[in-house]
Design an enzyme around this catalytic site. Structure first.
Site, PDB file in Angstrom:
ATOM      1  N   ARG A  66      45.057  42.741  53.640  1.00  0.00           N
ATOM      2  CA  ARG A  66      44.678  41.654  52.797  1.00  0.00           C
ATOM      3  C   ARG A  66      45.770  40.656  52.048  1.00  0.00           C
ATOM      4  O   ARG A  66      46.850  41.669  52.584  1.00  0.00           O
ATOM      5  CB  ARG A  66      44.049  42.121  51.528  1.00  0.00           C
ATOM      6  CG  ARG A  66      43.882  41.207  49.889  1.00  0.00           C
ATOM      7  CD  ARG A  66      43.013  42.079  49.012  1.00  0.00           C
ATOM      8  NE  ARG A  66      43.023  41.184  47.778  1.00  0.00           N
ATOM      9  CZ  ARG A  66      42.401  40.211  47.886  1.00  0.00           C
ATOM     10  NH1 ARG A  66      40.939  40.462  49.236  1.00  0.00           N
ATOM     11  NH2 ARG A  66      41.742  38.954  47.105  1.00  0.00           N
ATOM     12  N   TYR A  68      46.951  37.405  49.652  1.00  0.00           N
ATOM     13  CA  TYR A  68      46.530  36.921  48.136  1.00  0.00           C
ATOM     14  C   TYR A  68      47.622  36.520  47.409  1.00  0.00           C
ATOM     15  O   TYR A  68      48.699  36.780  48.154  1.00  0.00           O
ATOM     16  CB  TYR A  68      45.476  37.320  47.652  1.00  0.00           C
ATOM     17  CG  TYR A  68      46.100  39.300  47.076  1.00  0.00           C
ATOM     18  CD1 TYR A  68      46.999  39.049  45.799  1.00  0.00           C
ATOM     19  CD2 TYR A  68      46.172  40.095  47.962  1.00  0.00           C
ATOM     20  CE1 TYR A  68      47.541  40.432  44.959  1.00  0.00           C
ATOM     21  CE2 TYR A  68      46.645  40.834  47.786  1.00  0.00           C
ATOM     22  CZ  TYR A  68      47.849  41.569  46.315  1.00  0.00           C
ATOM     23  OH  TYR A  68      47.738  42.962  46.208  1.00  0.00           O
ATOM     24  N   ASP A  70      49.739  35.777  44.157  1.00  0.00           N
ATOM     25  CA  ASP A  70      50.471  36.605  42.828  1.00  0.00           C
ATOM     26  C   ASP A  70      51.317  36.275  42.243  1.00  0.00           C
ATOM     27  O   ASP A  70      52.573  36.337  42.644  1.00  0.00           O
ATOM     28  CB  ASP A  70      50.605  38.228  42.959  1.00  0.00           C
ATOM     29  CG  ASP A  70      51.021  39.449  42.114  1.00  0.00           C
ATOM     30  OD1 ASP A  70      50.707  38.480  41.154  1.00  0.00           O
ATOM     31  OD2 ASP A  70      51.396  40.233  42.130  1.00  0.00           O
ATOM     32  N   TRP A 435      37.860  47.211  49.238  1.00  0.00           N
ATOM     33  CA  TRP A 435      39.073  48.113  50.229  1.00  0.00           C
ATOM     34  C   TRP A 435      37.804  49.250  50.289  1.00  0.00           C
ATOM     35  O   TRP A 435      37.747  50.228  52.173  1.00  0.00           O
ATOM     36  CB  TRP A 435      40.049  48.843  49.186  1.00  0.00           C
ATOM     37  CG  TRP A 435      41.481  47.870  49.252  1.00  0.00           C
ATOM     38  CD1 TRP A 435      41.509  46.825  48.016  1.00  0.00           C
ATOM     39  CD2 TRP A 435      41.871  47.433  50.323  1.00  0.00           C
ATOM     40  NE1 TRP A 435      42.865  46.596  48.431  1.00  0.00           N
ATOM     41  CE2 TRP A 435      43.081  46.637  49.639  1.00  0.00           C
ATOM     42  CE3 TRP A 435      42.074  48.351  51.691  1.00  0.00           C
ATOM     43  CZ2 TRP A 435      44.102  45.929  50.271  1.00  0.00           C
ATOM     44  CZ3 TRP A 435      43.236  47.670  52.561  1.00  0.00           C
ATOM     45  CH2 TRP A 435      44.244  46.393  51.808  1.00  0.00           C
TER      46      TRP A 435
END
Length: 475
Positions: A66, A68, A70, A435
């Protein structure tokens, strides 16, 4: 290793002088958008994951991991891995994804991603979080937790990434800081920022162990140990030691084989003391009033691992032999660990530069060199210019696999998830990927509660079964 493990890596973004400073948060977003919209590296989230992760903030990748955003930086979470070699390979896949994106966008000369854990200018820290799946029945009594903390506080003698200088963050109870002696160089980047031993609130109270119970699997069978103490390693050999030795200790824990009477009086203080000890004696105080060296602590854990875990697999034997080799070298020959142990490698580079340029430890150039050590660009990163010894070089070369950015591990749940990612890339169905589950909409989902299973057949059946046309059009 035979334990499900994953690593989350947060990357810093460094801009050249010619690049507008405000782009430091723009470039992570550009890279994320490129990977999902242009490079087809995965499927972007269509839903809120929580209030800080809106749709489009990130997504799952074709390798089962994954990526992303943050709090302004990019975070890469590896897929679940069962073996040590795979774990290091898929940790490196995050570097490859980011660097190849910079090259594709023509920005690799102006923008760099830095795999470290401190910002020298602001004092901020960002993490390298380790996740280990454990049996739910594993006992976490105070003595067991205390012994685990002893291992984690002392393992930095071979897992630390090294740093120039120091940080002095306030503890959670905001006690006034006491004057401290100047620290020129220390073992760990995270040590100064750890203010608790076990705690749940990550952002403002960084602990050695994060206490939240979020297994991302069947909670009746499993728990997930979430560690915040580790540094991001440039050396794949160091990553292997960090993950492999910790996995060994968790196996001893589950088998009831941890040593007795090896509990620190203060794990947080010991973590900082070891990191800052320029004498490399690494003396720590135990709960029973005795003192012991950090190397002696690690030798005791190594002895027990040899006694109870040897010959479980060829990979375990490699890990035990490498662990012993490193402990011996820490006692006798630091030079043999250049290219393998990050803090030793970085310190050697810094001292070589200081000697050539006649500099002292307080010169600002050293912080720049510190950062460039962690540059993931093989052309510019200082780590890549180091030539290690044969044992270390063979491992570091063996785990670099370009296909790991787009092919998932074949023996864990990541395989089935990756199949779903590829499927949803090519169709217009609404989807949710997590997940431990996948869904075509909020009413039609497949639970994948066992990370040891691939779920390849189950995912194939789930994705190809007939669905009402209205289901996709209403979404």
């Amino acid at each position: 290793m035979d334990r499900i493990v994953g690593i989350e890596t947060e990357y810093g973004c460094l801009l050249s002088e010619g690049e507008p400073h405000g782009n430091s948060e723009l470039w992570p977003a550009k890279i994320k958008n490129y990977l999902f919209r242009k490079a087809d590296a995965g499927t972007i989230d269509l839903h809120y994951r929580d209030y800080e992760e809106p749709p489009g903030n990130g997504g799952f990748l074709l390798n089962g991991g994954r990526l992303y955003l943050d709090m302004g930086h990019i975070e890469y979470a590896s897929p679940e891995c069962l073996h040590l070699h795979d774990m290091v390979t898929y940790e490196l896949a995050g570097d490859d994804l980011l660097q190849s994106s910079l090259v594709a966008l023509g920005a690799d000369g102006r923008v760099s991603f830095i795999k470290n854990n401190v910002d020298h200018h602001t004092g901020a820290t960002f993490g390298c979080h380790e996740n280990y799946l454990m049996k739910r029945e594993a006992q976490f009594t105070p003595p067991i937790l205390g012994t685990l903390l002893t291992f984690l506080a002392t393992r930095q003698i071979f897992t630390g990434a090294g740093r120039v200088g120091q940080s002095n963050p306030l503890a959670f109870d905001f006690e006034p800081q006491q004057p401290e002696a100047q620290v020129n160089f220390q073992l760990s980047q995270r040590a100064d920022h750890i203010v608790n031993d076990i705690y749940q609130w990550v952002q403002f109270n960084r602990a050695i162990i994060n206490a939240r119970d979020e297994p991302l699997a069947d909670y009746r069978k499993y728990r997930r140990l979430h560690l915040l103490i580790g540094d991001s390693n440039m050396s794949p050999f160091a990553t292997a030691l960090k993950i492999g030795t910790t996995a060994c200790i968790l196996s001893l824990l589950e088998d009831g084989r941890l040593p007795r009477n090896l509990i620190l009086a203060d794990a947080v203080q010991s973590t900082r003391d070891i990191s800052r000890d320029a004498t490399h004696q690494w003396i720590v105080h135990l709960e029973d009033g005795k003192t012991i060296g950090g190397l002696d602590v690690q030798w005791e854990f190594h002895r027990l691992a040899q006694e109870y875990l040897r010959d479980r697999s060829a990979e375990t034997n490699w890990l035990l032999e490498s662990w012993g080799f490193v402990l011996e070298a820490l006692e006798q020959n630091h030079q043999s660990l250049i290219g393998g142990v990050d803090w030793i490698t970085k310190k050697w580079l810094l001292e070589t530069f200081m000697e050539a340029e006649k500099l002292s430890w307080d010169h600002p150039w050293l912080q720049s060199i510190d950062l460039e050590y962690h540059n993931i660009d093989p052309v510019r990163g200082l780590f890549f210019g180091v030539t290690p010894g044969k044992r270390i070089a063979e491992w570091n070369n063996s785990v670099r696999r370009p296909s790991a950015t787009r092919v998932a591990p074949a023996n864990t749940r990541a395989s089935g998830r990756a199949h779903a990612v590829a499927f949803f890339q090519k169709c217009d169905l609404p989807y949710v990927i997590n997940w431990d589950s996948i869904a075509c909409d909020s009413r039609d989902f497949l639970v994948m509660g066992d990370p040891f299973q691939t779920y390849n057949e189950e995912v194939e059946r789930f994705l190809t079964r007939p669905r009402p046309i209205s289901q996709s059009s209403e979404a």
